[in-house]
Design an enzyme around this catalytic site. Sequence first.
Site, short mmCIF file in Angstrom:
data_model
loop_
_atom_site.label_atom_id
_atom_site.label_comp_id
_atom_site.label_asym_id
_atom_site.label_seq_id
_atom_site.Cartn_x
_atom_site.Cartn_y
_atom_site.Cartn_z
N GLU A 20 -2.75 26.65 -0.56
CA GLU A 20 -3.65 26.25 0.53
C GLU A 20 -5.00 26.98 0.47
O GLU A 20 -5.71 27.08 1.46
CB GLU A 20 -2.99 26.51 1.88
CG GLU A 20 -1.80 25.59 2.13
CD GLU A 20 -1.10 25.94 3.44
OE1 GLU A 20 -1.43 25.29 4.44
OE2 GLU A 20 -0.25 26.84 3.45
N SER A 146 0.65 22.61 4.86
CA SER A 146 -0.29 21.52 4.58
C SER A 146 0.38 20.29 3.97
O SER A 146 -0.26 19.54 3.25
CB SER A 146 -1.43 22.00 3.67
OG SER A 146 -2.23 22.94 4.34
N TYR A 214 -6.58 16.42 5.68
CA TYR A 214 -7.86 17.02 5.25
C TYR A 214 -8.86 16.04 4.66
O TYR A 214 -10.02 16.37 4.55
CB TYR A 214 -7.59 18.13 4.23
CG TYR A 214 -6.65 19.16 4.76
CD1 TYR A 214 -7.00 19.97 5.84
CD2 TYR A 214 -5.37 19.32 4.22
CE1 TYR A 214 -6.13 20.90 6.35
CE2 TYR A 214 -4.49 20.26 4.72
CZ TYR A 214 -4.88 21.04 5.78
OH TYR A 214 -4.02 21.96 6.29
N ARG A 253 0.48 28.01 16.02
CA ARG A 253 0.70 26.59 16.36
C ARG A 253 2.12 26.20 16.01
O ARG A 253 2.65 26.64 14.99
CB ARG A 253 -0.25 25.73 15.52
CG ARG A 253 -1.05 24.72 16.30
CD ARG A 253 -1.82 23.84 15.35
NE ARG A 253 -0.91 23.06 14.55
CZ ARG A 253 -1.09 22.78 13.25
NH1 ARG A 253 -2.15 23.22 12.60
NH2 ARG A 253 -0.21 22.06 12.61
N ASP A 255 4.55 22.77 15.38
CA ASP A 255 4.59 21.31 15.22
C ASP A 255 5.94 20.82 15.71
O ASP A 255 6.98 21.42 15.42
CB ASP A 255 4.40 20.93 13.75
CG ASP A 255 3.00 21.26 13.24
OD1 ASP A 255 2.08 21.34 14.07
OD2 ASP A 255 2.83 21.44 12.02
N GLU A 268 8.19 23.25 12.85
CA GLU A 268 7.80 24.49 12.16
C GLU A 268 6.79 25.25 12.98
O GLU A 268 6.18 24.70 13.90
CB GLU A 268 7.21 24.16 10.78
CG GLU A 268 5.97 23.27 10.87
CD GLU A 268 4.87 23.66 9.92
OE1 GLU A 268 5.04 24.59 9.11
OE2 GLU A 268 3.79 23.04 10.00
N ASN A 270 3.27 27.70 12.59
CA ASN A 270 2.17 28.14 11.72
C ASN A 270 1.58 29.39 12.33
O ASN A 270 1.04 29.34 13.43
CB ASN A 270 1.09 27.05 11.66
CG ASN A 270 1.63 25.76 11.08
OD1 ASN A 270 1.94 25.70 9.91
ND2 ASN A 270 1.78 24.74 11.91
N GLY A 274 -4.92 26.16 10.62
CA GLY A 274 -6.28 25.81 10.21
C GLY A 274 -7.30 26.18 11.28
O GLY A 274 -7.02 26.08 12.47
#
Length: 308
Positions: A20, A146, A214, A253, A255, A268, A270, A274
């Site tokens: 990443e 990602s 992205y 974060r 998800d 998951e 993070n 980002g």
Amino acid sequence: MSNATKFGKVAVLFGGKSAERAVSLDSGQAVLDALLRSGVQAEAFDPQDRSVTELVNYDRAFIVLHGRGGEDGQIQGVLEWLNLPYTGTGVQGSAIGMDKVKTKQIWQGSDLPTAPYRIITKETDLDAVIAELGLPVIIKPVHEGSSVGMSKVEKPEDFAAAIEKATQHDAVVMAEKWITGREFTISFLNGQPLPVIRLQPPADVAFYDYEAKYQRNDVEYGIPCGLSETEEKNLQALCLRAFQAVGAEGWGRIDAMQDEQGNFWLLEVNTVPGMTSHSLVPKAAKAVGYSFDELCVAILEQTLEGTA
Ligand SMILES: Nc1ncnc2c1ncn2[C@@H]1O[C@H](COP(=O)(O)OP(=O)(O)O)[C@@H](O)[C@H]1O
Ligand SMILES: [Mg+2]
């Protein structure tokens, strides 16, 4: 910010050597620019190019490294050794968060709903996996982010190629039950959930993949997310427990998805999500009044409380 001098000299860690890296370069530059605009004495620090021992010349670190090496406890451990305060989650929470299976095991052990899964090895009986999880499934490398190396598998004959693809990125591969329904992401700031965002990838992609994340600009971000007030509160409460269960701290974060029966499933966490101006945490923070610059300063302020 007039009192930005309180931060001293700040290393903004970005780049790195994970899959990443490109995303981190974008996120890190955005954070660096925001801190500089706010009067912080911030400097770029790419651990791919420099020895981490040079970090002794700084007062604190803002970590914007995604993936292995930077989001998994390694750099956090270096910073602990150097006694340098840093943003976000500590060593253990970072290591757990980088491992999708360990994260799920902790959530399961805490009675938190996470999509059913199986680790896949050469010995795995795929028929048994299909019997247990049904089809489709999503094949994932366990330690990537990602959407790197992931595929949706709808037919038994497609397993081999999907496993091969994931194996190129990670020695550990998992199959997860495919959740048909809506996808949400829950951002955290100061350890508390921000408004939920609904993610709606365009109809022609199977899931929110790397390209959708992205390279395309046609993913729809719903904020408000379309859940009822009660449902949104429930999802935030669930994610707060999930965030704390893995030992995540400060910002990050989670998800999650909601199936067609209305059940939520955690996917998951993070711990270094980002941070470009169009990323999800900045969108959620904006909904409660933070500009991107204010958000970056608020995250950095955590390091003053001795989170490291
Ligand atoms: N069990 C699942 N069912 C359906 N879609 C999924 C499932 N797991 C992941 N996805 C899709 O794949 C994307 C990436 O998966 P995620 O677990 O968030 O990994 P990462 O973001 O670290 O690559 C999600 O945002 C979602 O769109
Ligand atoms: Mg994700």
